[in-house]
Enzyme design. Structure first.
Site, mmCIF file in Angstrom:
data_model
loop_
_atom_site.group_PDB
_atom_site.id
_atom_site.type_symbol
_atom_site.label_atom_id
_atom_site.label_comp_id
_atom_site.label_asym_id
_atom_site.label_seq_id
_atom_site.Cartn_x
_atom_site.Cartn_y
_atom_site.Cartn_z
ATOM 1 N N ASP A 30 -53.354 11.369 37.630
ATOM 2 C CA ASP A 30 -52.538 11.372 36.099
ATOM 3 C C ASP A 30 -53.714 10.857 35.312
ATOM 4 O OD1 ASP A 30 -49.371 11.337 35.133
ATOM 5 O OD2 ASP A 30 -51.323 10.368 33.875
ATOM 6 N N ILE A 31 -53.896 11.675 34.185
ATOM 7 C CA ILE A 31 -55.100 11.346 33.102
ATOM 8 C C ILE A 31 -54.629 9.868 32.621
ATOM 9 C CG2 ILE A 31 -54.008 12.292 31.310
ATOM 10 C CD1 ILE A 31 -56.668 13.844 30.596
ATOM 11 N N ASN A 87 -39.554 13.174 36.268
ATOM 12 C CA ASN A 87 -38.737 13.224 35.004
ATOM 13 C C ASN A 87 -38.199 14.565 34.591
ATOM 14 O OD1 ASN A 87 -39.481 10.633 34.445
ATOM 15 N ND2 ASN A 87 -41.488 11.036 33.631
ATOM 16 N N GLY A 93 -37.223 12.093 29.999
ATOM 17 C CA GLY A 93 -38.654 11.476 29.586
ATOM 18 C C GLY A 93 -39.804 12.630 30.054
ATOM 19 N N GLN A 94 -39.321 14.011 30.313
ATOM 20 C CA GLN A 94 -40.487 14.943 30.517
ATOM 21 C C GLN A 94 -41.176 15.400 29.303
ATOM 22 O OE1 GLN A 94 -38.508 18.379 32.682
ATOM 23 N NE2 GLN A 94 -40.765 19.136 33.195
ATOM 24 N N HIS A 100 -43.601 18.385 38.155
ATOM 25 C CA HIS A 100 -44.388 17.529 38.808
ATOM 26 C C HIS A 100 -44.053 16.302 39.279
ATOM 27 C CE1 HIS A 100 -44.125 16.537 34.500
ATOM 28 N NE2 HIS A 100 -44.297 15.563 34.807
ATOM 29 N N HIS A 102 -44.465 12.740 40.107
ATOM 30 C CA HIS A 102 -45.399 11.493 40.101
ATOM 31 C C HIS A 102 -45.525 10.760 41.318
ATOM 32 C CE1 HIS A 102 -45.366 11.391 35.615
ATOM 33 N NE2 HIS A 102 -44.483 11.973 35.769
#
Ligand code: AMP
Ligand code: ZN
Length: 113
Positions: A30-31, A87, A93-94, A100, A102
């Site tokens: 994750d960035i 999410n 909260g997507q 994806h 997490h």
């Protein structure tokens, strides 16, 4: 070019720190990590959200969890554990509409959201 950032990462049109890849699944860092280890596990095929899942997606979703198990073992969290969260939709909260998972690890977590 697709406007889906995770499809672009899968196609290697956008750079990412790729940690795992097989025929159907990719995982990358994750960035903006929110834990000491924070990876995103994605089906290579575009699926917008859990809310859009079809029966035909069952296998690739299962493969995402198998990738999580492999990553957990490879990174030394097989025993200590890790969290997998998804999410879904605006109130879930997507932000990126390509399914994806997490994968977060490296600190103690309690119950709940
Ligand atoms: P979500 O809120 O579940 O849709 O989470 C989207 C996640 O994607 C966030 O944690 C972002 O930090 C992450 N993200 C967005 N763009 C990128 C990117 N180009 N490479 C890696 N992670 C990204
Ligand atoms: Zn996509």
């Amino acid at each position: 070019m697709t406007d889906c950032v995770f499809c672009r990462i899968v196609a290697r049109q956008t750079a990412a720190d790729i940690e795992y890849e097989d025929e159907h699944v990719m995982a990358f860092k994750d960035i903006y990590p929110k834990a000491p280890v924070h990876l995103l596990i994605v089906p290579k095929r575009h699926i917008a959200s859990i809310a859009e899942l079809k029966d035909a997606d069952a296998e690739v979703i299962g493969r995402c969890f198998l990738a999580a198990r492999r990553l957990g073992e490879a990174k030394g969290f097989g025993e200590k554990g890790y969290r997998i969260s998804v999410n879904t939709g605006p109130e879930g909260g997507q932000v990126v509409y390509h399914v994806h998972f997490h994968f977060t690890a490296g600190r103690q977590r309690g119950h709940g959201a």
